[in-house]
Design an enzyme around this catalytic site. Sequence first.
Site, PDB file in Angstrom:
ATOM      1  N   CYS A 117       0.804  -1.237   0.000  1.00  0.00           N
ATOM      2  CA  CYS A 117       0.000   0.000   0.000  1.00  0.00           C
ATOM      3  C   CYS A 117       0.834   1.284   0.000  1.00  0.00           C
ATOM      4  O   CYS A 117       0.427   2.272  -0.601  1.00  0.00           O
ATOM      5  CB  CYS A 117      -0.988  -0.009   1.157  1.00  0.00           C
ATOM      6  SG  CYS A 117      -2.105  -1.418   1.081  1.00  0.00           S
ATOM      7  N   HIS A 253      -3.194   6.711   4.277  1.00  0.00           N
ATOM      8  CA  HIS A 253      -3.711   5.548   3.556  1.00  0.00           C
ATOM      9  C   HIS A 253      -5.122   5.263   4.070  1.00  0.00           C
ATOM     10  O   HIS A 253      -5.382   5.304   5.277  1.00  0.00           O
ATOM     11  CB  HIS A 253      -2.791   4.358   3.818  1.00  0.00           C
ATOM     12  CG  HIS A 253      -3.279   3.076   3.235  1.00  0.00           C
ATOM     13  ND1 HIS A 253      -3.858   2.993   1.992  1.00  0.00           N
ATOM     14  CD2 HIS A 253      -3.277   1.807   3.746  1.00  0.00           C
ATOM     15  CE1 HIS A 253      -4.187   1.739   1.755  1.00  0.00           C
ATOM     16  NE2 HIS A 253      -3.853   0.997   2.801  1.00  0.00           N
ATOM     17  N   ASN A 283     -10.512   0.381   0.570  1.00  0.00           N
ATOM     18  CA  ASN A 283      -9.053   0.423   0.546  1.00  0.00           C
ATOM     19  C   ASN A 283      -8.571   0.124  -0.875  1.00  0.00           C
ATOM     20  O   ASN A 283      -8.710  -1.000  -1.343  1.00  0.00           O
ATOM     21  CB  ASN A 283      -8.527  -0.630   1.532  1.00  0.00           C
ATOM     22  CG  ASN A 283      -7.019  -0.737   1.547  1.00  0.00           C
ATOM     23  OD1 ASN A 283      -6.331  -0.179   0.703  1.00  0.00           O
ATOM     24  ND2 ASN A 283      -6.500  -1.468   2.528  1.00  0.00           N
TER      25      ASN A 283
HETATM   26  O1  UT7 Z   1      -3.904  -1.678   3.482  1.00  0.00           O
HETATM   27  C1  UT7 Z   1      -3.432  -2.490   4.478  1.00  0.00           C
HETATM   28  C2  UT7 Z   1      -4.302  -3.679   4.553  1.00  0.00           C
HETATM   29  N1  UT7 Z   1      -5.125  -3.939   5.629  1.00  0.00           N
HETATM   30  C3  UT7 Z   1      -5.694  -3.233   6.619  1.00  0.00           C
HETATM   31  O2  UT7 Z   1      -5.471  -2.096   6.780  1.00  0.00           O
HETATM   32  C4  UT7 Z   1      -6.600  -3.906   7.563  1.00  0.00           C
HETATM   33  C5  UT7 Z   1      -6.251  -3.704   9.010  1.00  0.00           C
HETATM   34  N2  UT7 Z   1      -7.224  -4.382   9.837  1.00  0.00           N
HETATM   35  C6  UT7 Z   1      -8.507  -3.982   9.938  1.00  0.00           C
HETATM   36  O3  UT7 Z   1      -8.894  -3.004   9.357  1.00  0.00           O
HETATM   37  C7  UT7 Z   1      -9.420  -4.747  10.862  1.00  0.00           C
HETATM   38  O4  UT7 Z   1      -8.651  -5.674  11.611  1.00  0.00           O
HETATM   39  C8  UT7 Z   1     -10.565  -5.501  10.112  1.00  0.00           C
HETATM   40  C9  UT7 Z   1     -11.551  -4.488   9.554  1.00  0.00           C
HETATM   41  C10 UT7 Z   1      -9.985  -6.319   8.966  1.00  0.00           C
HETATM   42  C11 UT7 Z   1     -11.291  -6.421  11.068  1.00  0.00           C
HETATM   43  O5  UT7 Z   1     -11.792  -5.678  12.172  1.00  0.00           O
HETATM   44  P1  UT7 Z   1     -11.559  -6.191  13.662  1.00  0.00           P
HETATM   45  O6  UT7 Z   1     -12.232  -5.262  14.554  1.00  0.00           O
HETATM   46  O7  UT7 Z   1     -10.062  -6.380  13.840  1.00  0.00           O
HETATM   47  O8  UT7 Z   1     -12.321  -7.553  13.651  1.00  0.00           O
HETATM   48  P2  UT7 Z   1     -11.771  -9.020  13.914  1.00  0.00           P
HETATM   49  O9  UT7 Z   1     -10.917  -9.488  12.794  1.00  0.00           O
HETATM   50  O10 UT7 Z   1     -11.202  -9.059  15.303  1.00  0.00           O
HETATM   51  O11 UT7 Z   1     -13.122  -9.841  13.902  1.00  0.00           O
HETATM   52  C12 UT7 Z   1     -14.150  -9.610  14.856  1.00  0.00           C
HETATM   53  C13 UT7 Z   1     -15.352 -10.467  14.484  1.00  0.00           C
HETATM   54  C14 UT7 Z   1     -14.972 -11.926  14.223  1.00  0.00           C
HETATM   55  O12 UT7 Z   1     -16.012 -12.744  14.734  1.00  0.00           O
HETATM   56  P3  UT7 Z   1     -15.838 -13.462  16.157  1.00  0.00           P
HETATM   57  O13 UT7 Z   1     -14.620 -14.342  16.017  1.00  0.00           O
HETATM   58  O14 UT7 Z   1     -15.636 -12.358  17.156  1.00  0.00           O
HETATM   59  O15 UT7 Z   1     -17.121 -14.203  16.311  1.00  0.00           O
HETATM   60  C15 UT7 Z   1     -14.973 -12.029  12.718  1.00  0.00           C
HETATM   61  O16 UT7 Z   1     -15.252 -13.326  12.253  1.00  0.00           O
HETATM   62  O17 UT7 Z   1     -15.947  -9.990  13.277  1.00  0.00           O
HETATM   63  C16 UT7 Z   1     -16.093 -11.082  12.365  1.00  0.00           C
HETATM   64  N3  UT7 Z   1     -16.011 -10.544  11.005  1.00  0.00           N
HETATM   65  C17 UT7 Z   1     -17.092 -10.102  10.343  1.00  0.00           C
HETATM   66  N4  UT7 Z   1     -18.379 -10.021  10.685  1.00  0.00           N
HETATM   67  C18 UT7 Z   1     -19.232  -9.487   9.775  1.00  0.00           C
HETATM   68  C19 UT7 Z   1     -14.908 -10.402  10.222  1.00  0.00           C
HETATM   69  N5  UT7 Z   1     -15.263  -9.855   9.048  1.00  0.00           N
HETATM   70  C20 UT7 Z   1     -16.604  -9.662   9.097  1.00  0.00           C
HETATM   71  C21 UT7 Z   1     -17.541  -9.126   8.190  1.00  0.00           C
HETATM   72  N6  UT7 Z   1     -18.829  -9.061   8.578  1.00  0.00           N
HETATM   73  N7  UT7 Z   1     -17.179  -8.659   6.980  1.00  0.00           N
END
Ligand code: UT7
Length: 329
Positions: A117, A253, A283
């Site tokens: 990125c 970003h 993104n």
């Molecule tokens: O450009 C560089 C590339 N990447 C990034 O910048 C991404 C950096 N990371 C993030 O932005 C965040 O970590 C995410 C948006 C990807 C995820 O958010 P989070 O608050 O860290 O959520 P998490 O991964 O801890 O997941 C929390 C819950 C999980 O369920 P359980 O295990 O708590 O039951 C996931 O399975 O949210 C669930 N989950 C979703 N639920 C509904 C993950 N994706 C989704 C979704 N819809 N799309």
Amino acid sequence: MTSRAARAGVTALGAYAPPKVITNSDLEKVLDTSDEWIRTRTGIRKRHVAADNEFTSDLAVRSVEDLVARHGEGALDGVEFVIVATNTPDALFPATAALVQDHFGLKAGAFDLLAACPGWIYALSVAKAYVESGQYRKVLTIGAEALTKVLDWEDRSTAVLFGDGAGASVVEAVPEPYGLKSIVLGVDGGGAHHLHKRATGCCLPNGEPLSDTLYMNGREVFKFAVRVMHTSTVEAVEKAELSNSDISLLVPHQANSRIIEAARELLGLSQERVVVTVDEYGNNSTASIPLALKHALDEGRVEAGDHLLLVSFGAGLTWGASVLTWGGA
Ligand code: UT7
């Protein structure tokens, strides 16, 4: 007495996002997700998606056409080098930059640059070195992505996050007090397994297989992002011999509004001094900063002499930050 070589700066900018849009409610229909989850966890409301027959080089060309429309037919006169920063080149080879060179009939060298990125900031750094060393006078520096073509559309943890787009800039010598005042680049390859996609290789050094589609450990990348957005911006501001109060606008970003908010708070900047476009585009990796900067310019939020703080992070895990004093064209 030897005089310092002229500083390089950005003298023209253009950007493009394809017209096709996928909203959160469109995704609700095909994935176990919700508009509410996507908005509150990421700030994203929709993302722009390239057509089936539209690839990264096409988006890059459109962003350069926008640059020409904004800055006039002469904007590309004298371009001696083309860099396309991308994670989604049309092909492994030839370089996407070569296709852009050919489209505009430029008499120039060209290559692609892969630094995830922050690629556009890495490209600005290369362009700055070319210009300030005297090797090339004018460099077309593009960030372009067709990321939606490499997503697993059944993986809700990544499919909701990304979009397509491109941004182009011209880097050349500018008079004082304008230009790229500092650049900070870094990588921690120990985090390679958190965000990757297979090209020709099979696995990471530890034997972990590489994913055919984009794989991301979002939680780990999130923690890393909040840390390096702060450390690299502090370093970039110091290197530019400025302080946070001198920064007119943070142009970060656009991956997640919570990451942007954390960076803003740690830098002690007010909300009006941050550009946020992740709601509109999702993104789009290397294209996200030039697209956000175009929005800020169109909204009249940038004036000549403003110190802009650019910062990005991504696979590698990489980071990049820069202070750009706008103007000098
Ligand atoms: O450009 C560089 C590339 N990447 C990034 O910048 C991404 C950096 N990371 C993030 O932005 C965040 O970590 C995410 C948006 C990807 C995820 O958010 P989070 O608050 O860290 O959520 P998490 O991964 O801890 O997941 C929390 C819950 C999980 O369920 P359980 O295990 O708590 O039951 C996931 O399975 O949210 C669930 N989950 C979703 N639920 C509904 C993950 N994706 C989704 C979704 N819809 N799309």
